[in-house]
Design an enzyme around this catalytic site. Structure first.
Site, PDB file in Angstrom:
ATOM      1  N   GLU A 173       0.841  -1.215   0.000  1.00 47.17           N
ATOM      2  CA  GLU A 173       0.000   0.000   0.000  1.00 47.17           C
ATOM      3  C   GLU A 173       0.871   1.258   0.000  1.00 47.17           C
ATOM      4  O   GLU A 173       0.714   2.148   0.845  1.00 47.17           O
ATOM      5  CB  GLU A 173      -0.980  -0.009   1.180  1.00 47.17           C
ATOM      6  CG  GLU A 173      -1.978  -1.141   1.083  1.00 47.17           C
ATOM      7  CD  GLU A 173      -3.210  -1.007   1.978  1.00 47.17           C
ATOM      8  OE1 GLU A 173      -3.256  -0.124   2.845  1.00 47.17           O
ATOM      9  OE2 GLU A 173      -4.139  -1.817   1.792  1.00 47.17           O
ATOM     10  N   GLU A 307      -5.042  -8.753  -0.201  1.00 45.20           N
ATOM     11  CA  GLU A 307      -5.885  -8.379   0.953  1.00 45.20           C
ATOM     12  C   GLU A 307      -7.308  -8.249   0.451  1.00 45.20           C
ATOM     13  O   GLU A 307      -7.589  -7.449  -0.446  1.00 45.20           O
ATOM     14  CB  GLU A 307      -5.426  -7.065   1.588  1.00 45.20           C
ATOM     15  CG  GLU A 307      -4.093  -7.199   2.300  1.00 45.20           C
ATOM     16  CD  GLU A 307      -3.679  -5.951   3.085  1.00 45.20           C
ATOM     17  OE1 GLU A 307      -4.562  -5.222   3.579  1.00 45.20           O
ATOM     18  OE2 GLU A 307      -2.463  -5.727   3.188  1.00 45.20           O
TER      19      GLU A 307
HETATM   20  O1  AHR Z   1      -5.356  -5.721   6.944  1.00 47.63           O
HETATM   21  C1  AHR Z   1      -5.298  -4.546   7.668  1.00 47.63           C
HETATM   22  C2  AHR Z   1      -4.619  -3.429   6.900  1.00 47.63           C
HETATM   23  O2  AHR Z   1      -5.385  -3.084   5.803  1.00 47.63           O
HETATM   24  C3  AHR Z   1      -3.276  -3.743   6.313  1.00 47.63           C
HETATM   25  O3  AHR Z   1      -2.240  -3.599   7.209  1.00 47.63           O
HETATM   26  C4  AHR Z   1      -3.150  -2.748   5.220  1.00 47.63           C
HETATM   27  O4  AHR Z   1      -2.328  -3.198   4.167  1.00 47.63           O
HETATM   28  C5  AHR Z   1      -4.583  -2.486   4.817  1.00 47.63           C
HETATM   29  O5  AHR Z   1      -4.872  -1.149   4.756  1.00 47.63           O
END
Ligand code: AHR
Length: 505
Positions: A173, A307
């Site tokens: 990210e 994710e």
């Molecule tokens: O999964 C929680 C968070 O969500 C992670 O650390 C991040 O990559 C995303 O914003």
């Protein structure tokens, strides 16, 4: 009655087992308590890893695990997590609750966990606050087999042989918590950092993952791809094996904004809204993939959805920074729908990691002290494991009702079908209705009469049904019997609010 047509003579793409992957971050009680309790714990463990959890994850056939973050990855300095535990640095976990991170779970522990799980390894490096040298040395420490400063350090710390790093993420990210960068800037950094992620063992190359977009940020994908492919010389071939994508499903709406809301207390309207938002991932996969096609028409670069999942409010009374949430049949349906979509797009989607493995966001396992429960999402991953490394079959639905509430209409049924190396066909079906069963006529194009159902399982319950530490078996995978053979295939009655897995041999 809906109809599912399966062309069992036509395979479309390989379903990488990594699509069924998971994510574990130094966040709340995922690593500490959830996976790792330390060797001196009263909770039964092997080298500090919880026995009950490892056993359950093996049973679910976990194929790959991503670590150490997430946002944590871009402030993680790997050298803090090696060597004697008593002298490891203590740091503040600034992203997640401001708690002390004692680094007792580090590189050696991660590889030990993956060894016990028998899964592939996905390490996420630090671009946001780390140097090229730090990243390069980490890869050398983990994978170099010979004499070098980092390989020697690894040996001093008790591990003679190198490990295998299957995947390496160059930042996380980086448009947000990983440095708030603009895409062109990150694209240039990606080119530079990945150069020093060396392949020390040509027989086990490290697959490099570039940081992709959040949700529908197509601008990020376009700019990063353009930057990375601008004047990419011949020797840079293989410089990008994957591009990530993050998408979280936020169930509720306030003043036109998507917000989280309770994990267990929601209305029928919110149920359909959540599933509709979950289904959006198909559009994201298709549109980001179309941008990737401009540079990679042969789809050699995998889309890595590392994710995804539902993000709700934390459970009342728990640390807001720990992201601990309950998991209901709504989570099971979002998982079932999403995995069907990933299967259908397995020509491009090569890995996906639901967030997160234990005690954080949409988990497959929750723990409390020495107790452990499997969530409805676990049941889905367990049933869908038969798709791992199978071939996607051409299948499609006809006459599917559109259901839901006024602003939140969705298809009642979702499916995907694969055939494994032994010729066994796996059909996974979801009924998204909370009030009505659905009969589905399944038609196979070839040799329908020769197939028998060799396994049939399902999970169902009320829309907010979930397991608790007092009632751990409210929602569990069970045998499924509501089907009958027909001359063309099968007639199946899908219970309302269910995820079903049928296997034909
Ligand atoms: O999964 C929680 C968070 O969500 C992670 O650390 C991040 O990559 C995303 O914003």
């Amino acid at each position: 009655m809906a109809k599912l047509l399966i062309n069992n003579e036509q395979t479309l793409s390989h379903i990488n087992r990594e699509i069924y992957g998971h994510f574990s971050e130094h966040l709340g009680r995922c690593i500490y308590e959830g996976l790792y309790v330390g060797e001196n714990s009263d909770i039964p463990n092997v080298n500090g890893m919880r026995k009950d959890v490892v056993e359950a994850l093996k049973e679910m056939q976990i194929p790959v695990l991503r670590w150490p973050g997430g946002c944590f990855a871009d402030e993680y300095h790997w050298k803090d997590g090696i060597g004697p535990k008593e002298s490891r640095k203590k740091m503040i976990n600034t992203h997640w609750g401001g708690v002390v991170e004692d680094n007792s779970f580090g590189t050696h522990e991660f590889f030990e966990l993956c060894r016990q799980l028998g899964c592939k390894t996905y390490i996420n490096g630090n671009v946001g606050s780390g140097t090229v040298q730090e990243m390069s040395e980490w890869v050398e420490y983990m994978t170099f087999n010979g004499v070098s400063p980092m390989a020697d350090l690894r040996k001093e710390n008790g591990h003679e042989a190198p490990w295998t790093v299957d995947y390496f993420g160059v930042g996380n990210e980086n448009w947000g918590c990983g440095g708030n960068m603009r895409p062109v800037h990150y694209g240039d950094l990606y080119r530079r950092y990945q150069t020093y992620v060396r392949n020390y063992d040509p027989k086990k190359p490290v697959s490099k993952i570039c940081c992709g977009a959040n949700s529908d940020d197509y601008h990020w994908t376009s700019e990063v791809m353009a930057t990375c492919f601008d004047h990419a010389p011949e020797h840079m071939h293989g410089f990008m094996d994957g591009l990530s994508l993050h998408y979280y499903t936020l169930p509720e709406t306030v003043d036109d904004w998507m917000v989280k809301g309770s994990a267990t207390d929601f209305t029928e309207d919110i149920w359909y809204q959540t599933l509709k938002r979950g289904l959006k991932i198909e559009e994201l996969v298709e549109r980001h993939s179309a941008i990737m096609d401009q540079y990679d028409p042969e789809k050699k670069i995998g889309m890595i959805v590392d994710e995804w999942g539902i993000w709700t409010d934390v459970e009342p009374g728990t640390n807001p920074g720990f992201l601990y949430q309950q998991n209901t049949m709504r989570d099971a349906l979002v998982a079932g729908l999403t995995l069907n979509i990933f299967n259908k797009h397995s020509d491009r989607v090569k890995m996906a990691c639901i967030a997160q493995l234990i005690n954080v966001l949409q988990s497959v396992i929750l723990t409390e002290g020495d107790k452990m429960i499997k969530t409805p999402t676990y049941a889905v991953f367990h049933m869908y494991r038969h798709h791992q490394d199978a071939e996607l079959l051409n299948s499609s639905l006809m006459d599917v009702d559109i259901i839901g509430t006024e602003d939140n209409e969705i298809p009642k049924i979702s499916e995907s079908v694969s055939v494994d190396k032994d010729g066994v066909i796996t059909i996974t079906l979801n009924n998204t209705s909370i009030s009505e069963d659905e009969v589905v006529e399944i038609v196979l194009t070839k040799d329908a009469a020769k197939y028998q159902v060799c396994e049939a399982r399902y999970v169902t319950g009320a829309m907010n049904a979930h397991n608790t530490f007092d009632e751990p078996e409210n929602v569990v995978e069970q045998d499924f019997t509501c089907f009958e053979k027909t001359s063309d295939g099968l007639k199946v009655t899908l219970p309302k609010c269910s995820v079903v897995c049928l296997r034909l041999k």
